[in-house]
Enzyme design. Structure first.
Site, PDB file in Angstrom:
ATOM      1  N   CYS A   1       0.811  -1.224   0.000  1.00 43.11           N
ATOM      2  CA  CYS A   1       0.000   0.000   0.000  1.00 43.11           C
ATOM      3  C   CYS A   1       0.846   1.276   0.000  1.00 43.11           C
ATOM      4  O   CYS A   1       0.350   2.344  -0.376  1.00 43.11           O
ATOM      5  CB  CYS A   1      -0.947   0.008   1.191  1.00 43.11           C
ATOM      6  SG  CYS A   1      -2.125  -1.371   1.193  1.00 43.11           S
TER       7      CYS A   1
ATOM      8  N   HIS B   1      -3.235   7.474   1.623  1.00 41.91           N
ATOM      9  CA  HIS B   1      -3.628   6.132   1.208  1.00 41.91           C
ATOM     10  C   HIS B   1      -5.037   5.872   1.727  1.00 41.91           C
ATOM     11  O   HIS B   1      -5.341   6.109   2.899  1.00 41.91           O
ATOM     12  CB  HIS B   1      -2.659   5.098   1.774  1.00 41.91           C
ATOM     13  CG  HIS B   1      -3.126   3.691   1.626  1.00 41.91           C
ATOM     14  ND1 HIS B   1      -3.604   3.178   0.442  1.00 41.91           N
ATOM     15  CD2 HIS B   1      -3.209   2.681   2.532  1.00 41.91           C
ATOM     16  CE1 HIS B   1      -3.955   1.917   0.619  1.00 41.91           C
ATOM     17  NE2 HIS B   1      -3.717   1.593   1.874  1.00 41.91           N
TER      18      HIS B   1
ATOM     19  N   ASN C   1      -9.978  -0.042  -0.571  1.00 41.42           N
ATOM     20  CA  ASN C   1      -8.522   0.014  -0.488  1.00 41.42           C
ATOM     21  C   ASN C   1      -7.947  -0.573  -1.776  1.00 41.42           C
ATOM     22  O   ASN C   1      -8.012  -1.783  -1.995  1.00 41.42           O
ATOM     23  CB  ASN C   1      -8.042  -0.785   0.728  1.00 41.42           C
ATOM     24  CG  ASN C   1      -6.541  -0.719   0.933  1.00 41.42           C
ATOM     25  OD1 ASN C   1      -5.792  -0.340   0.036  1.00 41.42           O
ATOM     26  ND2 ASN C   1      -6.092  -1.107   2.115  1.00 41.42           N
TER      27      ASN C   1
END
Length: 324
Positions: free
Chosen positions: A114, A251, A281
């Site tokens: 990520c 993020h 996500n």
């Protein structure tokens, strides 16, 4: 004079299939309310069966090139952040390079889960500042739906697929915090936390892609502290205060992590570009997706000070401060 890596264009791509939270109710003990209240996610996009990570990356790249008014051969380097490549090798970046019709330059992938796009931006910045490249196409692209355990309600409801791309070009600045471009970066990792977020497969272990595993509560406790700390470090390096930030583009993992980090930095959620509700996500794709959406919606404008930060498996985390 100081050489800066300046944003010249941005673009994104999302697969056509939109999956609402209610879809998971058909086969999991979960609900739209349970997912929304714990993550902020309402829907996400899943790649079609025939779509690969390089397909998504290519579409986002074409959008960024169009936004910048550039041609593929204007690019010196293609840099892709991904944890879900089409193949073990070659890199997704070389596939994009080929499909764009680039006849020169170089291409490679970066893998920091990520945090991948932050790591890729830092590498692109270094390539430009060192003179190795004049213009870099930086892409975050993922098909995380391919590594979900559909029986694990704590993880499979959180992730989505997509891609975002950003073009950085070399430009002379005067060396102050008023310059456009990347002003400061900060990267960190700590392998002691591997078991908090990992995939239980790989080439030299199981010979399979594996499935994503996560210790959500433990990761949450690490995330807010580490994200706020790296953001403060980048701001300090740039000689800036958090109050000078126009937009946080974090993020997009979890609304509670995003709001907790903003609160630690003393910034209102009004100054956060938020897409987690619509994308879920998307790992390394989430920040460039959010940047592209922020620009498309007219929020992020030339001259704005943007702070981006991310944390992912490794653990790996970092931040970038740039003036748009």
């Amino acid at each position: 004079m100081t050489l800066r890596a300046v944003v010249e264009g941005v673009g994104h791509y999302l697969p056509d299939r939109i999956v609402e939270n209610a879809w998971f109710e058909e086969f999991l003990d979960t609900s739209d309310e349970w997912i929304r209240t714990r993550s902020g996610i309402e829907r996400r996009h899943f790649a079609a069966e025939h779509e690969t990570t390089s397909d998504l990356a290519l579409a986002a790249s074409k959008a960024a090139l169009a936004n910048a008014g550039l041609e593929p051969d204007d690019i010196d380097c293609v840099l892709v952040a991904t944890s879900t490549p089409d193949l073990t090798f070659p890199s997704v970046a070389t596939m994009v390079q080929n499909r764009l019709g680039m006849t020169q330059g170089f291409a490679f992938d970066v893998q920091a889960v990520c945090a991948g796009f932050i790591y890729a931006l830092c590498n692109a910045n270094a390539l430009i500042v060192s003179g190795q490249a004049r213009r870099v196409l930086v892409i975050g692209a993922e098909t995380f739906s391919r590594i979900m355990d559909w029986e694990d309600r704590s993880t499979c409801v959180l992730f989505g697929d997509g891609a975002g791309a950003l073009i950085l070009g070399a430009e002379e600045g005067v060396g102050t915090k008023e310059d456009r471009g990347i002003l400061a970066t900060d990267l960190n990792s700590d392998g002691r936390y591997k078991d908090m977020l990992y995939v239980d497969g790989g080439v030299s272990t199981t010979g399979t892609a594996g499935k994503l595993r996560m210790q959500g509560n433990q990761l949450f406790r690490q995330a807010v502290e580490k994200l706020a700390s790296t953001a403060e470090t980048s701001l300090e390096k740039a000689g800036l205060l958090s109050s000078e930030v126009d937009w946080i583009v974090p993020h997009q993992a979890n609304i509670r992590i995003i709001s907790g980090t903003a609160r630690k930095l003393g910034l209102s959620m009004d100054r956060v570009v938020l897409t987690v509700q619509d994308h879920g996500n998307t790992s390394a794709a989430s920040i460039p997706l959010a940047l592209s959406v922020g620009v498309a919606e007219g929020r992020i404008k030339r001259g704005d000070l943007v702070l981006s930060e991310a944390i992912g498996g490794g653990l790996a985390w970092g931040s970038v401060v740039l003036r748009w």
